[in-house]
Write a protein that holds these residues in place. Structure first.
Motif, mmCIF file in Angstrom:
data_model
loop_
_atom_site.group_PDB
_atom_site.id
_atom_site.type_symbol
_atom_site.label_atom_id
_atom_site.label_comp_id
_atom_site.label_asym_id
_atom_site.label_seq_id
_atom_site.Cartn_x
_atom_site.Cartn_y
_atom_site.Cartn_z
ATOM 1 N N ALA A 1 -3.149 -5.862 -2.537
ATOM 2 C CA ALA A 1 -2.974 -6.117 -1.842
ATOM 3 C C ALA A 1 -3.561 -7.707 -1.872
ATOM 4 O O ALA A 1 -4.741 -7.757 -2.063
ATOM 5 C CB ALA A 1 -2.758 -5.945 -0.381
ATOM 6 N N HIS A 2 -2.828 -8.679 -1.325
ATOM 7 C CA HIS A 2 -3.382 -10.330 -0.768
ATOM 8 C C HIS A 2 -2.909 -10.799 0.429
ATOM 9 O O HIS A 2 -1.680 -10.679 0.319
ATOM 10 C CB HIS A 2 -3.666 -10.636 -2.363
ATOM 11 N N VAL A 3 -4.141 -11.181 1.145
ATOM 12 C CA VAL A 3 -3.193 -12.278 2.295
ATOM 13 C C VAL A 3 -4.137 -13.675 2.202
ATOM 14 O O VAL A 3 -4.766 -13.653 1.691
ATOM 15 C CB VAL A 3 -3.319 -12.009 3.634
ATOM 16 N N ILE B 1 -14.531 -3.579 6.463
ATOM 17 C CA ILE B 1 -13.056 -3.456 5.848
ATOM 18 C C ILE B 1 -13.539 -2.981 4.568
ATOM 19 O O ILE B 1 -12.606 -1.690 4.354
ATOM 20 C CB ILE B 1 -12.920 -5.157 5.374
ATOM 21 N N ALA B 2 -13.858 -2.978 3.669
ATOM 22 C CA ALA B 2 -14.692 -2.125 2.238
ATOM 23 C C ALA B 2 -15.111 -1.249 2.395
ATOM 24 O O ALA B 2 -14.218 -0.194 2.188
ATOM 25 C CB ALA B 2 -15.457 -3.080 1.152
ATOM 26 N N GLU B 3 -15.832 -0.768 3.151
ATOM 27 C CA GLU B 3 -16.237 0.685 4.160
ATOM 28 C C GLU B 3 -14.866 1.809 4.360
ATOM 29 O O GLU B 3 -14.474 2.872 3.644
ATOM 30 C CB GLU B 3 -17.282 0.596 5.298
ATOM 31 N N LEU B 4 -13.536 1.373 5.320
ATOM 32 C CA LEU B 4 -12.744 1.470 5.960
ATOM 33 C C LEU B 4 -11.705 2.182 4.203
ATOM 34 O O LEU B 4 -10.766 3.101 4.320
ATOM 35 C CB LEU B 4 -12.075 1.569 6.576
ATOM 36 N N MET B 5 -11.112 0.740 3.073
ATOM 37 C CA MET B 5 -10.920 0.439 2.006
ATOM 38 C C MET B 5 -11.459 1.974 0.920
ATOM 39 O O MET B 5 -10.459 2.551 0.658
ATOM 40 C CB MET B 5 -11.042 -0.405 1.373
ATOM 41 N N ALA B 6 -12.789 2.183 1.362
ATOM 42 C CA ALA B 6 -13.402 3.006 0.488
ATOM 43 C C ALA B 6 -13.593 4.392 0.709
ATOM 44 O O ALA B 6 -12.610 5.459 0.434
ATOM 45 C CB ALA B 6 -14.974 2.818 0.020
ATOM 46 N N ALA B 7 -13.818 4.785 1.869
ATOM 47 C CA ALA B 7 -12.872 5.962 2.649
ATOM 48 C C ALA B 7 -10.730 6.585 1.831
ATOM 49 O O ALA B 7 -11.038 7.630 1.841
ATOM 50 C CB ALA B 7 -12.776 6.095 3.885
ATOM 51 N N ASP C 1 -7.612 -5.788 17.112
ATOM 52 C CA ASP C 1 -6.790 -5.407 16.947
ATOM 53 C C ASP C 1 -6.324 -5.205 15.293
ATOM 54 O O ASP C 1 -5.596 -5.060 15.072
ATOM 55 C CB ASP C 1 -5.736 -6.339 17.961
ATOM 56 N N ALA C 2 -7.583 -6.377 15.015
ATOM 57 C CA ALA C 2 -7.517 -6.314 13.330
ATOM 58 C C ALA C 2 -6.868 -5.208 13.005
ATOM 59 O O ALA C 2 -7.109 -4.644 11.596
ATOM 60 C CB ALA C 2 -8.130 -7.452 12.922
ATOM 61 N N VAL C 3 -8.592 -4.061 13.414
ATOM 62 C CA VAL C 3 -9.036 -3.006 12.450
ATOM 63 C C VAL C 3 -8.369 -1.771 12.898
ATOM 64 O O VAL C 3 -8.264 -0.833 12.111
ATOM 65 C CB VAL C 3 -10.612 -2.593 13.111
ATOM 66 N N LYS C 4 -7.569 -1.603 14.292
ATOM 67 C CA LYS C 4 -6.862 -0.116 14.846
ATOM 68 C C LYS C 4 -6.031 0.285 13.960
ATOM 69 O O LYS C 4 -6.035 1.710 13.320
ATOM 70 C CB LYS C 4 -6.469 -0.642 15.844
ATOM 71 N N PRO C 5 -5.340 -0.267 12.843
ATOM 72 C CA PRO C 5 -3.886 0.270 12.763
ATOM 73 C C PRO C 5 -4.631 1.469 11.003
ATOM 74 O O PRO C 5 -4.745 2.140 10.801
ATOM 75 C CB PRO C 5 -3.389 -0.485 11.962
ATOM 76 N N GLN D 1 -2.520 -3.194 1.755
ATOM 77 C CA GLN D 1 -2.172 -4.213 3.183
ATOM 78 C C GLN D 1 -2.942 -4.778 4.638
ATOM 79 O O GLN D 1 -3.141 -5.624 4.552
ATOM 80 C CB GLN D 1 -1.368 -4.324 2.583
ATOM 81 N N ALA D 2 -2.984 -3.989 5.244
ATOM 82 C CA ALA D 2 -3.726 -3.322 6.432
ATOM 83 C C ALA D 2 -5.101 -4.513 6.449
ATOM 84 O O ALA D 2 -5.525 -4.895 7.363
ATOM 85 C CB ALA D 2 -3.619 -2.121 7.046
ATOM 86 N N CYS D 3 -5.772 -3.740 5.575
ATOM 87 C CA CYS D 3 -7.256 -4.682 5.351
ATOM 88 C C CYS D 3 -7.763 -5.656 5.081
ATOM 89 O O CYS D 3 -8.012 -6.314 5.536
ATOM 90 C CB CYS D 3 -7.968 -2.880 4.116
#
Length: 213
Positions: A102-104, A192-198, A38-42, A67-69
């Motif tokens: 982004a920050h949360v 999460i970092a791998e996805l953001m770097a991509a 649920d967290a990573v899917k978007p 923001q999603a990451c």
């Protein structure tokens, strides 16, 4: 006979407990896997849309992905670590510095990292080393420049954002209580970092994959 019955009863009770323990563990695994999904899917869904966008629109989309990451990282760590803050930082030019996209979480806004300061130089050296950093207890061990600006955290994890082509920034998670974060949290941050770097790489270079003939 009584001893035999007692031994059998103990075995039945133990088997019952083992069965329930296995079911509880399976339920925990299922809940964890569902939280990760649920967290990573978007995030990959947003990344997949990047190549079709114009370059100005990609910049806006990258902000949304950041923001999603940050949100996904918060969702996955906050259940077991109180008052955490997650953030995505990106490199900027004119002036050169690294600021948050982004920050949360915990309310204090993350400070930028500026070259020419101990804190800023240490951050830039860190991201170019391409290695994760985890400080479980900042009261016993600190990175360079930690005490250079007001800090309300006593533990943090930082993961550089990089690909074979470029370095883009970093993902961080911090908390006010020493020991609140774990090595397992570092693994989540690395994902999460791998996805953001991509996302950065695709936004800057254009294509998600080789077009089919």
């Amino acid at each position: 006979m009584a001893m035999v019955l007692a031994a059998v009863t103990i075995q039945i009770v133990q088997a019952y407990r083992d069965d329930h323990l296995a079911k509880d563990l399976e339920d925990e695994r299922s809940q964890l896997n569902r939280r990760i999904r649920d967290a990573v899917k978007p995030i990959p869904e947003l990344i997949a849309q990047l190549p079709a966008l114009s370059y100005p629109d990609r910049a806006l989309r990258v902000q949304g992905i950041a923001q999603a990451c940050a949100t996904a990282l918060y969702m996955l760590i906050a259940p077991h670590a109180e008052n955490i803050r997650t953030a995505v930082f990106a490199l900027e030019e004119n002036p050169d510095r690294m600021t948050w996209l982004a920050h949360v979480g915990r309310g204090r806004t993350p400070c930028p990292f500026t070259p020419g300061t101990v804190r800023g130089d240490a951050a830039f050296e860190f991201i170019t080393a391409l290695q994760p950093a985890f400080y479980p207890d900042l009261t016993t061990q600190q990175p360079a420049g930690y005490d250079e600006s007001p800090s309300d955290y006593r533990t943090f994890i930082s993961i550089p954002l990089w690909t074979d082509e470029s370095v883009y920034g970093m993902v961080t998670v911090d908390a006010p209580d020493p020991g609140a974060l774990t090595v397992g949290d570092q693994y989540v941050a690395e994902l999460i970092a791998e996805l953001m770097a991509a996302a950065f790489e695709i936004a800057n270079n254009g294509s998600l994959s080789t077009p089919l003939p």
